[in-house]
Enzyme design. Structure first.
Site, short mmCIF file in Angstrom:
data_model
loop_
_atom_site.label_atom_id
_atom_site.label_comp_id
_atom_site.label_asym_id
_atom_site.label_seq_id
_atom_site.Cartn_x
_atom_site.Cartn_y
_atom_site.Cartn_z
N CYS A 91 0.83 -1.21 0.00
CA CYS A 91 0.00 0.00 0.00
C CYS A 91 0.87 1.26 0.00
O CYS A 91 1.59 1.51 -0.95
CB CYS A 91 -0.99 -0.03 1.16
SG CYS A 91 -2.36 1.15 0.93
N HIS B 113 -4.22 -4.55 -0.17
CA HIS B 113 -4.00 -5.18 1.13
C HIS B 113 -4.41 -6.65 1.10
O HIS B 113 -5.39 -7.05 1.74
CB HIS B 113 -4.79 -4.45 2.22
CG HIS B 113 -4.22 -3.15 2.63
ND1 HIS B 113 -3.12 -3.04 3.47
CD2 HIS B 113 -4.58 -1.87 2.32
CE1 HIS B 113 -2.85 -1.76 3.67
NE2 HIS B 113 -3.71 -1.04 2.99
N GLU C 250 -3.17 -8.83 2.72
CA GLU C 250 -3.01 -9.37 4.07
C GLU C 250 -4.24 -9.13 4.95
O GLU C 250 -4.36 -9.74 6.02
CB GLU C 250 -1.77 -8.76 4.74
CG GLU C 250 -1.95 -7.39 5.35
CD GLU C 250 -1.94 -6.25 4.35
OE1 GLU C 250 -1.99 -5.07 4.79
OE2 GLU C 250 -1.89 -6.51 3.13
#
Length: 302
Positions: A142, A235, A237
């Site tokens: 990001c 993102h 994750e």
């Protein structure tokens, strides 16, 4: 193979409940293999959540991974206790003479600030320069990806008229690239940011290759020509509820928060979101660890 993290790290309890394969240092030392040493520069305010997000993905490969956590000395987070940082984190000054197989630089809620105005920008630049010779491969996430594009390749960012938040469909531009092995031609991934980078600038830069993009969310994955830097503007994750937590947080602050796109069923925040990116997230981290870290890093740094 497991991920090796400290016994007392709060993320450990979360991962154990999810049956993620982890072990402590004593057991890891008994295994006659060379583990990968991964350093995470955690720039996110809620550090404990980010620890769990990333370690969940790092712990799902056939490789043994030792994880170290680092924070910026020039800025002290207000959302994590000092004791947590002192117990589990290190600073750049303490690790700058070491070598690491991999480095992860997370996002940060500073994207609407000019890079040079970020309080720890000079420190981050030093870390990125250090990584050129002391790290085999770096994954930038990001704002961390935007920082790398700007610092290494002179590609700036620009503000969006409204926040890019939601789950977006992406297309793979080159399925032969190792990072994308096993990927579907189209896949979903979360985004949460107020700024973007120019596809045209990326494509015009001979040092960077665009690997995946979205018509709505723009460039998603990029890799440097030498394959040592990977930039991800979204993102992967994030867990299932992270965007909901961000949305509810902004609403509680009285901000004009928009409902994340393609996230809640029927676009109704009362409905439980469905995770549509988990398998590709695990695949990306597995490919990164295998092809760009394990296959490339020297057995003995010297």
């Amino acid at each position: 193979m497991p991920i090796n993290i400290p016994k007392q790290l709060p993320a450990r309890e979360i991962l154990e409940k999810e049956n993620i394969f982890i072990m402590d240092t004593d057991r890891a030392n008994m295994q006659d293999i060379r583990p990968l040493n991964i350093l995470i520069l955690n720039l996110m305010p809620e550090k404990e959540k980010t620890e769990a997000h990333l370690m969940r993905l790092l712990g799902n490969t056939p490789l043994q991974v030792n994880v170290s956590l680092m924070y910026t000395a020039t800025y002290e987070s207000k959302n994590v206790s000092r004791s947590h940082l002192e117990q589990f984190y290190t600073t750049f000054e303490e690790v700058k003479n070491r070598r690491y197989d991999g480095l992860i630089i997370t996002g940060a809620p500073v994207e609407q600030i000019a890079f040079e105005s970020v309080s720890y920008w000079e420190e981050l630049q030093s870390i990125m320069d250090w990584a050129k010779t002391n790290v085999t491969s770096t994954l930038h996430i990001c704002w961390g990806a935007q920082a790398a594009l700007y610092h290494y390749y002179g590609i700036g960012k620009y503000g969006l008229p409204q926040k890019c938040s939601g789950i977006y469909k992406h297309s793979v531009t080159d399925p032969t690239v190792k990072l994308l092995r096993g990927f579907d031609e189209e896949f979903y991934a979360p985004h949460s940011r107020h700024t973007d980078v120019s596809n045209e600038e990326i494509e015009a830069n001979e040092e960077v290759t665009l690997l995946a993009l979205s018509p709505e969310a723009g460039a998603f994955l990029m890799i440097s020509k030498d394959e040592r830097n990977i930039m991800m503007t979204g993102h992967f994750e994030y867990d299932t509820h992270t965007l909901a937590e961000e949305y509810n947080r902004d609403m509680a602050k009285g901000l004009e928060a928009q409902v994340p796109v393609n996230y809640f069923p029927d676009d109704n925040p009362a409905n439980r979101p469905v995770n549509r990116w988990r398998s590709h997230a695990h695949l990306l981290f597995s490919n990164w660890l295998n092809y760009y870290v394990y296959q490339e890093t020297p057995y003995e740094w010297n």
